[in-house]
Design an enzyme around this catalytic site. Structure first.
Site, short mmCIF file in Angstrom:
data_model
loop_
_atom_site.label_atom_id
_atom_site.label_comp_id
_atom_site.label_asym_id
_atom_site.label_seq_id
_atom_site.Cartn_x
_atom_site.Cartn_y
_atom_site.Cartn_z
N ARG A 83 0.81 -1.21 0.00
CA ARG A 83 0.00 0.00 0.00
C ARG A 83 0.85 1.27 0.00
NH1 ARG A 83 -5.34 2.09 2.68
NH2 ARG A 83 -4.91 4.25 2.23
N ARG A 92 -3.78 5.43 -4.44
CA ARG A 92 -3.44 4.29 -3.58
C ARG A 92 -3.46 2.97 -4.35
NH1 ARG A 92 -7.15 5.91 0.15
NH2 ARG A 92 -6.04 7.87 0.14
N ASP A 95 -7.13 0.08 -1.27
CA ASP A 95 -7.82 0.64 -0.12
C ASP A 95 -8.98 -0.29 0.21
OD1 ASP A 95 -8.24 2.64 1.70
OD2 ASP A 95 -9.13 4.04 0.27
#
Ligand code: ROI
Length: 165
Positions: A83, A92, A95
């Protein structure tokens, strides 16, 4: 057993693969049963626009894990996907957000349930309505009515719902 709904989102590297792999890890986990997932959706970023579009989905499953242990599990899976979170509301690799746990309301330093963003996010409301059209949020609002009234912001289906057998 609690019935949980989670939101999955990714917009770096190979987002659809990251989501498929997170689902496979959940499916393989001994404390997760009856995993179901919505279609995979392509969505415009909420927040800064100078980031790639997202892939989003919503999944549901049953678990006996207490909420903070479920959060630990999801954070472990996020970390296994390396991550990256460089800035607030920035891109990202993966998530995993707890959206709902039964009809519970939780207000903990680490965890707020229902997820405070649900009603504002077409990339949550519309996939949630796909897998749970009859569901009401703890505040009494029906998922179906939220899905009918939210602007779709160009949300579109990218791939059919993965199935787990
Ligand atoms: N935007 C979209 N479209 N999908 C997400 O999953 C998502 N996740 C986030 C922010 C940065 C708010 N924007 C997003 O955390």
């Amino acid at each position: 057993m609690a019935k949980c709904y989670i939101g999955l989102g990714a917009n770096l590297q190979q987002p659809a693969e990251a989501i498929a792999s997170a689902l496979a890890k959940l499916h393989a986990h001994s404390d997760v049963s009856n995993l179901q997932c919505s279609s995979l959706y392509h969505s415009k970023p909420m927040g800064p626009q100078d980031q790639p579009d997202y892939v989003n989905a919503v999944a549901a499953f049953e678990t006996k894990l207490e909420p903070l242990l479920l959060l630990d599990l999801l954070q472990t899976i996020e970390q296994e996907h390396g991550r990256l979170r460089e800035r607030y509301w920035g891109p990202r690799t993966l998530d995993l957000d707890i959206l709902l746990i039964d009809n519970r309301t939780i207000d903990n330093e680490r965890l707020k349930v229902p997820h405070p963003g649900i009603e504002l996010r077409e990339f949550v409301v519309i996939p949630l309505a796909e897998i749970a059209p009859e569901l009401d949020l703890p505040n009494g609002k029906s998922v179906k009515s939220l899905a009918l009234s939210i602007p779709d912001n160009e949300l579109r289906i990218l791939a059919p719902a993965p199935s787990f057998t």
